[in-house]
Scaffold this motif. Structure first.
Motif, mmCIF file in Angstrom:
data_model
loop_
_atom_site.group_PDB
_atom_site.id
_atom_site.type_symbol
_atom_site.label_atom_id
_atom_site.label_comp_id
_atom_site.label_asym_id
_atom_site.label_seq_id
_atom_site.Cartn_x
_atom_site.Cartn_y
_atom_site.Cartn_z
ATOM 1 N N ARG A 143 50.759 47.688 4.857
ATOM 2 C CA ARG A 143 51.869 48.537 4.439
ATOM 3 C C ARG A 143 52.998 48.445 5.456
ATOM 4 O O ARG A 143 53.138 49.269 6.338
ATOM 5 C CB ARG A 143 51.426 49.999 4.327
ATOM 6 N N SER A 152 52.266 52.799 -6.354
ATOM 7 C CA SER A 152 50.974 53.409 -6.082
ATOM 8 C C SER A 152 50.421 54.072 -7.339
ATOM 9 O O SER A 152 51.148 54.677 -8.119
ATOM 10 C CB SER A 152 51.107 54.441 -4.966
ATOM 11 N N LEU A 154 48.034 56.374 -7.084
ATOM 12 C CA LEU A 154 47.509 57.669 -6.670
ATOM 13 C C LEU A 154 48.474 58.784 -7.056
ATOM 14 O O LEU A 154 49.670 58.695 -6.772
ATOM 15 C CB LEU A 154 47.262 57.689 -5.165
ATOM 16 N N VAL A 178 51.815 64.025 -2.766
ATOM 17 C CA VAL A 178 52.225 62.652 -2.511
ATOM 18 C C VAL A 178 53.535 62.683 -1.749
ATOM 19 O O VAL A 178 54.509 63.302 -2.182
ATOM 20 C CB VAL A 178 52.409 61.865 -3.831
ATOM 21 N N GLY A 182 54.682 57.160 1.501
ATOM 22 C CA GLY A 182 53.466 56.451 1.137
ATOM 23 C C GLY A 182 52.204 57.074 1.696
ATOM 24 O O GLY A 182 51.147 56.455 1.659
ATOM 25 N N THR A 183 52.279 58.298 2.213
ATOM 26 C CA THR A 183 51.095 59.007 2.695
ATOM 27 C C THR A 183 50.775 60.166 1.760
ATOM 28 O O THR A 183 51.605 60.555 0.930
ATOM 29 C CB THR A 183 51.298 59.533 4.129
ATOM 30 N N TYR A 184 49.583 60.723 1.937
ATOM 31 C CA TYR A 184 49.093 61.719 0.994
ATOM 32 C C TYR A 184 48.437 62.892 1.739
ATOM 33 O O TYR A 184 47.863 62.711 2.811
ATOM 34 C CB TYR A 184 48.056 61.094 0.050
ATOM 35 N N GLU A 199 47.507 55.244 2.716
ATOM 36 C CA GLU A 199 46.861 54.823 1.479
ATOM 37 C C GLU A 199 45.621 53.968 1.730
ATOM 38 O O GLU A 199 44.668 54.014 0.957
ATOM 39 C CB GLU A 199 47.867 54.059 0.617
ATOM 40 N N GLU A 200 45.636 53.191 2.796
ATOM 41 C CA GLU A 200 44.509 52.297 3.037
ATOM 42 C C GLU A 200 43.233 53.049 3.431
ATOM 43 O O GLU A 200 42.151 52.468 3.436
ATOM 44 C CB GLU A 200 44.851 51.273 4.109
#
Length: 321
Positions: A143, A152, A154, A178, A182-184, A199-200
């Motif tokens: 990323r 994404s 998700l 979200v 790009g993080t959660y 995400e990984e």
């Protein structure tokens, strides 16, 4: 004004020196105005001649006068030649709290001022690490930036498994928010919560059931239901307090507990106890004296309707207060 006097020995702020102190700079400062200087770095420039400082020993101090701070000239803070090499998502090693030893981790935020937020592999996080304390590792994250966000799969409410604090083991939970980077945010089934998970570190559970539009239409605010509290196996009675319109619901349980953003798959309708009866809709009005089953329990209590919600549910003020 008569209660104020100007100190004759007050030193005016020096513009030339102020320009030399920047957020992220390694400095030494007189903690709480004492005579001894302690090493640390500028965490925030208050723009009024004072600075917030994070000391190397872990202490923090706000609004330190500029005259109590001296720059460490022999240790430049940031190197322009390295600026373009570090990106969010990069695997790096960094000197935690400015100490001599390097620890492996990942850049989770570029502050844009030559400092970075780092999530270490052991679970610790550190904000505003200066660039000179960071060295990139050979491999980097898949990323490099935020373009992947739009693709994404998700979404809020998804049932997933994630590596809590970046550890090797995966724990079940669900996506609660979200972020644009790009993080959660994740609510784990055991009650723990974590923000800014990359995400990984997340994988979708294979048994994830897609949301059923036909079932969603059957769940309405006010419905009597049973739900799996915190995703556990046992169902508890309650009612739908709010439809979040994203496949999740807020629930008020009969025992007084409340839970937000419960997945639709954790809820089942109590078919043998319909919530509202159209034939009675016109008979109940605000101000009517009634008896009602408090929190859906079996016993009826006397009271008065104080509000018609317009959806077949009513607010009641009981005679016992």
């Amino acid at each position: 004004e008569e209660y104020i006097k100007v100190k004759n020995d007050l030193r005016s702020k020096s513009p030339s020196r102020s320009a030399q102190l920047c957020e992220g700079d390694k400095i030494e400062a007189r903690y709480r105005g004492r005579s001894k200087y302690y090493p640390g770095r500028i965490a925030r420039d208050r723009r009024d001649g004072t600075f917030d400082i994070d000391y190397d020993d872990g202490e923090k101090e706000t609004r330190v006068l500029e005259e109590y701070i001296r720059a460490i000239d022999d240790e430049p803070v940031r190197s322009p030649r390295r600026g373009n090499k570090l990106r969010e998502g990069d695997k790096v090693e960094a000197r935690y709290r400015g100490k001599s030893k390097y620890y492996s981790g990942q850049i989770i935020r570029d502050r844009g001022d030559g400092t970075y937020d780092i999530e270490y592999d052991d679970g610790d996080r550190e904000q505003r690490v200066v660039e000179d304390f960071i060295k990139p590792l050979g491999g980097s994250s898949s990323r490099p930036g935020t373009p992947r966000v739009s693709t994404s799969l998700l979404q809020v409410g998804d049932t997933i498994e994630a590596r809590y604090r970046g550890r090797s083991r995966y724990y079940p939970g669900r996506i609660s928010r979200v972020h644009a980077d790009g993080t959660y945010d994740i609510d784990y089934d055991d009650g723990e919560k974590e923000r800014g998970v990359i995400e990984e570190y997340i994988k979708v559970k294979n048994d994830l059931r897609s949301k059923s539009p036909s079932r969603s239409a059957q769940l309405c605010e006010g419905d009597k239901i049973e739900a799996r509290y915190r995703g556990r196996s046992k169902y508890y009675p309650g009612r739908i307090a709010r439809d979040r319109r994203d496949g999740t619901f807020d629930i008020d349980y009969d025992d007084g507990e409340k839970e937000t953003r419960v997945l639709e798959e954790y809820i089942r309708v109590i078919d043998d106890e319909p919530v509202r009866s159209p034939r009675r809709g016109n008979k109940l009005r605000e101000g009517d004296k009634v008896e009602a089953r408090y929190r859906g329990k079996s016993k009826y209590y006397s009271g008065q309707i104080i509000r018609d919600r317009g959806d077949g549910t009513y607010d009641i003020e009981y005679d016992d207060g």
